[in-house]
Design an enzyme around this catalytic site. Structure first.
Site, PDB file in Angstrom:
ATOM      1  N   ARG A  61      10.803  -9.204  14.209  1.00 57.84           N
ATOM      2  CA  ARG A  61      10.125 -10.504  15.382  1.00 57.84           C
ATOM      3  C   ARG A  61      10.592 -10.081  16.272  1.00 57.84           C
ATOM      4  O   ARG A  61      10.779 -10.768  17.559  1.00 57.84           O
ATOM      5  CB  ARG A  61       9.685 -12.007  14.626  1.00 57.84           C
ATOM      6  CG  ARG A  61       9.059 -11.831  13.478  1.00 57.84           C
ATOM      7  CD  ARG A  61       9.273 -13.291  12.458  1.00 57.84           C
ATOM      8  NE  ARG A  61       7.335 -13.607  13.520  1.00 57.84           N
ATOM      9  CZ  ARG A  61       7.773 -14.838  14.577  1.00 57.84           C
ATOM     10  NH1 ARG A  61       8.908 -15.636  13.896  1.00 57.84           N
ATOM     11  NH2 ARG A  61       6.599 -15.038  14.387  1.00 57.84           N
TER      12      ARG A  61
ATOM     13  N   ASP B  16      -4.009   0.938 -12.703  1.00 60.40           N
ATOM     14  CA  ASP B  16      -3.967   2.111 -12.861  1.00 60.40           C
ATOM     15  C   ASP B  16      -5.966   3.058 -12.546  1.00 60.40           C
ATOM     16  O   ASP B  16      -6.207   2.238 -13.247  1.00 60.40           O
ATOM     17  CB  ASP B  16      -3.358   2.691 -13.966  1.00 60.40           C
ATOM     18  CG  ASP B  16      -3.236   3.598 -14.524  1.00 60.40           C
ATOM     19  OD1 ASP B  16      -1.900   3.954 -13.466  1.00 60.40           O
ATOM     20  OD2 ASP B  16      -3.180   4.331 -15.329  1.00 60.40           O
TER      21      ASP B  16
ATOM     22  N   GLY C 173      26.646 -11.621  19.967  1.00 55.27           N
ATOM     23  CA  GLY C 173      26.858 -10.852  21.600  1.00 55.27           C
ATOM     24  C   GLY C 173      24.911 -11.089  22.235  1.00 55.27           C
ATOM     25  O   GLY C 173      24.290 -11.602  21.052  1.00 55.27           O
ATOM     26  N   ASP C 174      25.077 -10.180  23.413  1.00 51.60           N
ATOM     27  CA  ASP C 174      23.512  -9.639  23.196  1.00 51.60           C
ATOM     28  C   ASP C 174      23.207  -8.150  23.271  1.00 51.60           C
ATOM     29  O   ASP C 174      24.093  -7.501  23.635  1.00 51.60           O
ATOM     30  CB  ASP C 174      23.509 -10.078  25.043  1.00 51.60           C
ATOM     31  CG  ASP C 174      22.000  -9.646  25.642  1.00 51.60           C
ATOM     32  OD1 ASP C 174      21.597  -8.888  24.814  1.00 51.60           O
ATOM     33  OD2 ASP C 174      22.121 -10.570  26.218  1.00 51.60           O
TER      34      ASP C 174
HETATM   35  C1  LIG Z   1      -9.212   9.312  -7.230  1.00 49.53           C
HETATM   36  C2  LIG Z   1      -8.026   9.019  -5.748  1.00 49.53           C
HETATM   37  C3  LIG Z   1      -7.078   8.707  -6.483  1.00 49.53           C
HETATM   38  N1  LIG Z   1      -6.040   8.031  -4.973  1.00 49.53           N
HETATM   39  C4  LIG Z   1      -4.697   7.296  -5.493  1.00 49.53           C
HETATM   40  O1  LIG Z   1      -4.252   7.585  -6.332  1.00 49.53           O
HETATM   41  C5  LIG Z   1      -3.390   6.727  -6.914  1.00 49.53           C
HETATM   42  C6  LIG Z   1      -3.123   6.486  -8.842  1.00 49.53           C
HETATM   43  O2  LIG Z   1      -2.227   6.508  -9.583  1.00 49.53           O
HETATM   44  P1  LIG Z   1      -1.828   5.098  -9.738  1.00 49.53           P
HETATM   45  O3  LIG Z   1      -0.605   5.791 -10.994  1.00 49.53           O
HETATM   46  O4  LIG Z   1      -3.333   4.028 -10.351  1.00 49.53           O
HETATM   47  O5  LIG Z   1      -0.794   4.235  -8.586  1.00 49.53           O
HETATM   48  P2  LIG Z   1       0.566   4.046  -8.091  1.00 49.53           P
HETATM   49  O6  LIG Z   1       0.061   5.058  -6.234  1.00 49.53           O
HETATM   50  O7  LIG Z   1       1.338   5.215  -8.856  1.00 49.53           O
HETATM   51  O8  LIG Z   1       0.467   3.237  -7.675  1.00 49.53           O
HETATM   52  P3  LIG Z   1       1.233   1.770  -9.114  1.00 49.53           P
HETATM   53  O9  LIG Z   1       0.095   0.967  -8.931  1.00 49.53           O
HETATM   54  O10 LIG Z   1       2.093   1.005  -8.287  1.00 49.53           O
HETATM   55  O11 LIG Z   1       1.682   2.564  -9.772  1.00 49.53           O
HETATM   56  C7  LIG Z   1      -3.364   5.067  -6.592  1.00 49.53           C
HETATM   57  O12 LIG Z   1      -2.122   5.083  -5.720  1.00 49.53           O
HETATM   58  C8  LIG Z   1      -4.664   5.899  -5.522  1.00 49.53           C
HETATM   59  O13 LIG Z   1      -4.761   4.782  -4.343  1.00 49.53           O
HETATM   60  C9  LIG Z   1      -6.330   7.310  -3.779  1.00 49.53           C
HETATM   61  O14 LIG Z   1      -5.939   7.441  -3.125  1.00 49.53           O
HETATM   62  N2  LIG Z   1      -7.194   8.003  -3.554  1.00 49.53           N
HETATM   63  C10 LIG Z   1      -8.490   8.922  -4.804  1.00 49.53           C
HETATM   64  O15 LIG Z   1      -9.210   9.335  -3.794  1.00 49.53           O
END
Ligand SMILES: Cc1cn([C@@H]2O[C@H](COP(=O)(O)OP(=O)(O)OP(=O)(O)O)[C@@H](O)[C@H]2O)c(=O)[nH]c1=O
Length: 631
Positions: A537, A88, A520-521
């Protein structure tokens, strides 16, 4: 393999990434980790004020995300994973926690708060080791967080809104993506850049190192505590734990930090090291710590030179069904295996020993036995048996690859050289004899079964009520789709020669609903009606001209909102990173007129036929998934 870090320890484990974040998937895929993606359903609604520090909130959320997936997979009787990884990412500024903006106004609120200031990005990570005892899920949780400081320039209103209208902020913590347009807002970054992007890779590897390489007593003084051990040579990738025998010799142990030449590489002492072949050598140092510039062993090149021997050893042991005998009767001595199989004792012993060294078998005083991976993947009845594909690789691909030089010189397939048959239609080649057809179908079934879950769950497909898997062969993916979407009507459409031979491959358990098989094709015949057409694939078998024929046929029967789902090894746009996919493209060269393609190439092909909103998901499995809808 010198750069293959402790992640190699996860090779034989079922790893699940409990995250929908494409960035996390990419970061881990890029370093070669194999994992399944099962996005977490945990709602990020923990009471922030109940945490003393922002990172505690991120760690707890990461933990809950991973636990939700581990529990769900266990309860739904999906095979319990060995490891679930949750993460997170949050942004913290002025004692406030910023997550993903809910709308543009929210993004504006966040970005204007960050303007001209330094803030912290915290990513909490949880690594959950799972096991099943009886019906109970047991978990061991390791968690940590990483902090990176980021400073934004002063952002004008105009810039802010332009950035918000780009759409980039919406799925990102703090409302920005440092890896893309958001990078332009950043004055400096202190700390791990990938941590900001969503996953602190370096800290993660160090944690794995702590978990998998607890320092052996006699080497304690030599280990840099925050370093990541390298996992090199095939031995280290085996299921067995044999760290102490893999340590490299370090002459003149006075200076224990070789970081000037080999950053963050640990150096170990080992009494037996002179007899141990390691995949890389650190520079030897004299008593003053100066490098004596010893020749480095080009381990990667040596491994590549040996690659064909290792492949052939695996193929032959599989073809002789040694893994099957060992599963049923092991541990067995070489002489017993030789008697079972009808081979020479001396040759069998050498082959078995090689398989032990390659991490495929274990050897004790009682004899040879299978590793867990061999039981799962190498026996012909293993849960995710690759036996069919291995036999296909030995009998069909090996002779073709022997003619790779001619294929490269001529730019065309080599079936005539390998098999003395003039290349006709690709599938006529496979189906000219019952034996070859059965072998090819078993090979396709192996891969389809191994990848089915990741392909079926890469996107939420519940809006599609009916699906047609074009070229769906034995129906391995079709059965998986019905497991996941019990109300979906699934049809497999394939050549009559294929449909006539599917019975052997059907699952014994009853599915929620039966799969319909239609022969079928797809180049010539009418396609069954469906909301979603799957091409797994398939496109890689054909040149662009044939793909246009097929896509225009699909487009003609697709109503707006209907979709196409491709499952292919998707190359990176620069075509330089994904070696498995690039080698597969050589595989297509020696036997077809097709090739592997990049995400933008697939997008270009699909868009020409009225399909838009092209989304690509790298699954970490052998096949990636592309989804698009008809406009
Ligand atoms: C600061 C910053 C954050 N992120 C993205 O912010 C989401 C955070 O949200 P999260 O709740 O931690 O994750 P999520 O995307 O909701 O996915 P999940 O793990 O399923 O909760 C993640 O995506 C990170 O990459 C970027 O891509 N670039 C950046 O510079």
């Amino acid at each position: 393999m010198a750069l293959n870090p402790v992640l190699g320890k996860l090779v034989s484990k079922r790893v699940v990434l409990a995250s929908a974040s494409p960035r996390r998937q990419e970061i881990l895929t890029n370093v070669g980790l194999r994992f399944e993606v099962v996005p977490s359903w945990f709602k990020e609604t923990l009471e922030k004020s109940s945490f003393a520090a922002p990172y505690e909130y991120a760690v707890e959320t990461a933990k809950q995300k991973a636990l939700e997936v581990a529990n769900r997979m266990h309860v739904k009787h999906l095979r319990t994973p060995d490891i679930v990884i949750g993460a997170d990412t949050i942004v913290s500024v002025d004692e406030q926690i910023l997550e993903k903006p809910v709308d543009k106004q929210d993004a504006y609120r966040m970005l204007s708060r960050l303007s001209g200031k330094e803030h912290s990005v915290f990513t909490g990570v949880a690594i959950i080791h799972c096991s099943s005892k009886g019906n109970q899920l047991e978990t061991e949780i390791t968690d940590f967080y990483e902090e990176t400081k980021v400073k934004f320039s002063d952002l004008s209103e105009e810039l802010l809104w332009e950035y918000i209208h780009s759409g980039e902020p919406m799925d990102k913590a703090g409302g920005y993506g440092i890896q893309a347009l958001g990078g332009m807002l950043v004055e400096y970054v202190h700390g791990d850049f990938l941590n900001v992007v969503g996953f602190p890779l370096n800290h993660f590897c160090k944690k794995l190192a702590e978990l998998y390489y607890p320092p052996p007593k006699h080497t304690v003084q030599h280990i840099k505590h925050d370093s990541i051990p390298s996992v090199d040579t095939f031995e280290n990738l085996s299921d067995g734990e044999s760290e102490s025998s893999n340590f490299i010799e370090h002459k003149g142990a006075n200076n224990l930090d070789s970081s000037s030449m080999c950053p963050s590489r640990p150096v170990y002492n080992c009494e037996n090291s002179s007899s141990v072949r390691t995949g890389f050598m650190v520079p030897l140092e004299n008593q003053n710590g100066a490098s004596e510039s010893a020749a480095k062993l080009p381990s990667k090149i040596l491994d590549l030179m040996d690659g064909f021997k290792a492949s052939k050893a695996l193929f032959v042991a599989s073809k002789l069904k040694m893994f099957d005998y060992l599963k049923n009767k092991g541990p067995l001595k070489a002489v017993d295996v030789a008697n079972e199989v009808g081979t020479s004792v001396c040759g069998t012993e050498r082959l078995l020993d090689a398989c032990v060294a390659l991490g495929l078998l274990e050897k004790t005083s009682q004899g040879y036995s299978n590793t867990d991976s061999a039981n799962t993947y190498l026996t012909s009845d293993g849960e995710y048996s690759l036996h069919g594909y291995i036999i296909h690789s030995n009998d069909h691909l090996w002779p073709l690859f022997t003619n790779l030089e001619s294929a490269v010189r001529e730019g065309s397939r080599q079936n005539h050289r390998a098999f003395g048959r003039k290349a006709e239609d690709l599938f006529k080649d496979y189906y000219h004899s019952q034996e070859v057809k059965q072998r090819f179908m078993a090979a396709m079934h192996s891969i389809a079964h191994l990848t089915a879950r990741d392909v079926a769950t890469a996107f939420d497909l519940s809006q599609f009520k009916s699906t047609c898997d074009l070229g769906g062969c034995t129906g391995a993916l079709a059965h998986e789709l019905i497991q996941i979407y019990p109300n979906m009507k699934v049809t497999v459409f394939d050549l009559p020669e294929v449909i006539a031979n599917i019975s052997y491959f059907q699952p014994s358990e009853q599915c929620a609903a039966p799969v319909t098989f239609v022969s079928g094709d797809f180049f010539k015949d009418n396609l069954p009606e469906a909301d979603l057409y799957i091409l797994s694939r398939v496109l890689h078998d054909w040149p662009d001209e044939k793909i246009h024929v097929l896509l225009s046929k699909i487009s003609a029967v697709c109503k707006p909102g209907c979709g196409i789902l491709l499952a292919e090894m998707v190359l990176d746009d620069e075509k330089k990173n994904r070696s498995t996919a690039l080698l597969q493209s050589l595989n297509m060269l020696v036997q077809t007129e097709g090739k592997e393609r990049s995400g933008s190439e697939y997008q270009g092909l699909l868009e020409q036929h009225g399909f838009a909103n092209v989304k690509i998901r790298l699954t970490g499995n052998l096949l990636d998934v592309v989804l698009c809808v008809k406009t």
